[in-house]
Design a protein around this motif. Structure first.
Motif, PDB file in Angstrom:
ATOM      1  N   MET A   2       0.829  -1.206   0.000  1.00 37.91           N
ATOM      2  CA  MET A   2       0.000   0.000   0.000  1.00 37.91           C
ATOM      3  C   MET A   2       0.861   1.253   0.000  1.00 37.91           C
ATOM      4  N   VAL A   3       1.916   1.266   0.824  1.00 35.02           N
ATOM      5  CA  VAL A   3       2.800   2.431   0.876  1.00 35.02           C
ATOM      6  C   VAL A   3       3.476   2.657  -0.475  1.00 35.02           C
ATOM      7  N   ILE A   4       3.874   1.570  -1.139  1.00 35.42           N
ATOM      8  CA  ILE A   4       4.508   1.696  -2.448  1.00 35.42           C
ATOM      9  C   ILE A   4       3.499   2.204  -3.479  1.00 35.42           C
ATOM     10  N   PHE A   5       2.264   1.689  -3.427  1.00 38.69           N
ATOM     11  CA  PHE A   5       1.222   2.183  -4.328  1.00 38.69           C
ATOM     12  C   PHE A   5       0.951   3.667  -4.094  1.00 38.69           C
ATOM     13  N   LEU A   6       0.904   4.063  -2.839  1.00 40.97           N
ATOM     14  CA  LEU A   6       0.628   5.459  -2.512  1.00 40.97           C
ATOM     15  C   LEU A   6       1.714   6.373  -3.058  1.00 40.97           C
ATOM     16  N   ALA A   7       2.959   5.943  -2.954  1.00 41.74           N
ATOM     17  CA  ALA A   7       4.051   6.748  -3.522  1.00 41.74           C
ATOM     18  C   ALA A   7       3.927   6.838  -5.036  1.00 41.74           C
ATOM     19  N   GLY A   8       3.534   5.747  -5.693  1.00 40.91           N
ATOM     20  CA  GLY A   8       3.358   5.776  -7.135  1.00 40.91           C
ATOM     21  C   GLY A   8       2.190   6.656  -7.560  1.00 40.91           C
ATOM     22  N   LEU A   9       1.091   6.622  -6.823  1.00 41.86           N
ATOM     23  CA  LEU A   9      -0.072   7.447  -7.163  1.00 41.86           C
ATOM     24  C   LEU A   9       0.251   8.933  -7.050  1.00 41.86           C
ATOM     25  N   GLN A  10       1.075   9.287  -6.082  1.00 36.23           N
ATOM     26  CA  GLN A  10       1.411  10.694  -5.897  1.00 36.23           C
ATOM     27  C   GLN A  10       2.322  11.224  -7.003  1.00 36.23           C
ATOM     28  N   GLN A  11       2.928  10.333  -7.794  1.00 35.93           N
ATOM     29  CA  GLN A  11       3.797  10.754  -8.887  1.00 35.93           C
ATOM     30  C   GLN A  11       3.037  10.960 -10.199  1.00 35.93           C
ATOM     31  N   ILE A  12       1.753  10.582 -10.237  1.00 38.81           N
ATOM     32  CA  ILE A  12       0.969  10.757 -11.460  1.00 38.81           C
ATOM     33  C   ILE A  12       0.524  12.211 -11.562  1.00 38.81           C
ATOM     34  N   SER A  13       0.778  12.833 -12.689  1.00 40.37           N
ATOM     35  CA  SER A  13       0.463  14.252 -12.863  1.00 40.37           C
ATOM     36  C   SER A  13      -1.048  14.481 -12.873  1.00 40.37           C
ATOM     37  N   PRO A  14      -1.545  15.463 -12.113  1.00 41.80           N
ATOM     38  CA  PRO A  14      -2.970  15.790 -12.155  1.00 41.80           C
ATOM     39  C   PRO A  14      -3.438  16.255 -13.535  1.00 41.80           C
ATOM     40  N   ASP A  15      -2.528  16.739 -14.357  1.00 42.48           N
ATOM     41  CA  ASP A  15      -2.905  17.194 -15.695  1.00 42.48           C
ATOM     42  C   ASP A  15      -3.502  16.058 -16.526  1.00 42.48           C
ATOM     43  N   LEU A  16      -3.025  14.837 -16.288  1.00 39.15           N
ATOM     44  CA  LEU A  16      -3.566  13.700 -17.036  1.00 39.15           C
ATOM     45  C   LEU A  16      -5.030  13.460 -16.693  1.00 39.15           C
ATOM     46  N   TYR A  17      -5.372  13.590 -15.431  1.00 39.31           N
ATOM     47  CA  TYR A  17      -6.771  13.412 -15.029  1.00 39.31           C
ATOM     48  C   TYR A  17      -7.638  14.554 -15.557  1.00 39.31           C
ATOM     49  N   GLU A  18      -7.091  15.777 -15.548  1.00 33.21           N
ATOM     50  CA  GLU A  18      -7.858  16.916 -16.072  1.00 33.21           C
ATOM     51  C   GLU A  18      -8.115  16.761 -17.566  1.00 33.21           C
ATOM     52  N   ALA A  19      -7.115  16.290 -18.295  1.00 31.61           N
ATOM     53  CA  ALA A  19      -7.303  16.085 -19.732  1.00 31.61           C
ATOM     54  C   ALA A  19      -8.323  14.987 -19.997  1.00 31.61           C
ATOM     55  N   ALA A  20      -8.282  13.919 -19.192  1.00 37.31           N
ATOM     56  CA  ALA A  20      -9.260  12.843 -19.361  1.00 37.31           C
ATOM     57  C   ALA A  20     -10.661  13.317 -19.026  1.00 37.31           C
ATOM     58  N   ALA A  21     -10.777  14.163 -17.990  1.00 35.32           N
ATOM     59  CA  ALA A  21     -12.103  14.694 -17.628  1.00 35.32           C
ATOM     60  C   ALA A  21     -12.646  15.593 -18.727  1.00 35.32           C
ATOM     61  N   LEU A  22     -11.786  16.379 -19.351  1.00 37.83           N
ATOM     62  CA  LEU A  22     -12.239  17.233 -20.450  1.00 37.83           C
ATOM     63  C   LEU A  22     -12.731  16.405 -21.637  1.00 37.83           C
ATOM     64  N   ASP A  23     -12.185  15.222 -21.796  1.00 38.30           N
ATOM     65  CA  ASP A  23     -12.632  14.332 -22.872  1.00 38.30           C
ATOM     66  C   ASP A  23     -13.875  13.540 -22.498  1.00 38.30           C
TER      67      ASP A  23
END
Length: 322
Positions: free
Chosen positions: A195-216
């Motif tokens: 879980m700790v390793i997953f949490l560190a990986g999730l925090q490295q994902i850029s929020p811009d990718l989620y914003e672009a996906a939401a716009l689509d």
């Protein structure tokens, strides 16, 4: 008088002069000796505690050795008896494979789900992260395994709670169909490390990718499939390899839950538990050494398969555009 002729001195500028061998430059070995001094404890430990015992174990796997008499060379008999004339060996293989196939996906799935919840948590994230990580530190101990056995034993807390809601399973420890799942649940409960390793990986994902996906027009589930999973795939692969290797070597929970016998009806006879039984209970150390080497080979093959297949589903950001 004879004419005197003089010659101009020849040019002497031939570039920078190279120092004579052995002068002005310290030998490379003299510069490297401090590194060898600092590495020597590890090197000595690797040879004495790892390489030498492995070589001795490999030799013993071809012998009949009972811990008391000198080893007797028997060639491949341990391996042939194991693979062709030992039904308990194959039951231990089947039990271990069932455990790996069930426990690893459940543990990683639960760890990823909790990590995603903690990612969006503001206050208290550090506290919950530490609280969820604690079982990973405690769960491998014999005391926790014995408590777990008491919880799932006949008349234990779990059976009484299930009886109150109309589910009559009795004690899971004494049920050949459910006993292995006691160990599976104990393993899933120790989800803190991945879980700790997953949490560190999730925090490295850029929020811009989620914003672009939401716009689509992508919803949360689509964002998880199209953004989170691909970007987190290297971390998933890392956790998967570690958990598979550790699951093949599970011993303490199986020993504690089954009382060291792998029962009932060999339903908790894990590979390492049977190896321990053959080596230290039956004093067939040569046979146990052969089992250990087959386990090493099996783990190596499975790990190689995971690395080979990872090329089709693991995405590395630095490979984009290659």
């Amino acid at each position: 008088m004879s004419a005197l002729t003089t010659k101009a001195p020849a040019p002497t500028d031939q570039g920078p002069q190279q120092p004579a061998p052995g002068k002005g430059r310290r030998p490379t070995r003299e510069k490297q000796w401090p590194a060898y001094v600092f590495l020597s404890p590890w090197m000595i430990g690797a040879v004495v505690l790892t390489l030498v015992p492995m070589a001795v174990s490999l030799y013993l796997s071809f012998t009949d050795y009972n811990l008391f008499d000198p080893p007797k060379w028997i060639g491949l008999r341990n391996y042939t008896d194991m693979l062709t004339d030992d039904p308990r060996y194959w039951r231990s293989v089947g039990t271990t494979m069932l455990y790996v196939v069930v426990a690893v996906p459940l543990k990683l799935g639960f760890a990823l789900g909790v990590a995603m919840l903690l990612k969006n948590l503001g206050r208290g994230r550090a506290f919950y992260r530490s609280a969820f990580y604690a079982p990973s530190l405690l769960g491998a101990s014999m005391s926790i395994a014995l408590v777990w056995r008491a919880l799932f034993n006949d008349g234990g807390t779990v059976s009484r709670v299930l009886d109150t809601i109309g589910i009559h399973t009795g004690g899971w420890v004494g049920n050949a169909d459910l006993s292995v799942y006691v160990i599976v649940l104990l393993t899933v409960w120790q989800f803190g490390a991945p879980m700790v390793i997953f949490l560190a990986g999730l925090q490295q994902i850029s929020p811009d990718l989620y914003e672009a996906a939401a716009l689509d027009g992508a919803g949360r589930w689509r964002q998880f499939i199209s953004v989170t999973v691909p970007m987190l795939s290297p971390v998933v692969f890392f956790n998967l390899v570690l958990e598979v290797i550790n699951s093949f070597q599970v011993f303490t929970p199986a020993f504690a839950v089954s009382g060291g016998e792998g029962g009932p009806a060999d339903s908790t006879l894990f590979y390492t538990l049977y190896l321990y039984e053959r080596g230290f209970t039956a004093s067939h150390m040569g046979y146990a050494s052969a089992m250990a080497w087959l386990l090493l080979i099996a783990i190596g093959v499975v790990t190689l398969i995971l690395f080979r297949t990872s090329r089709s589903w693991v995405f590395y950001a630095d490979e984009e555009g290659r």
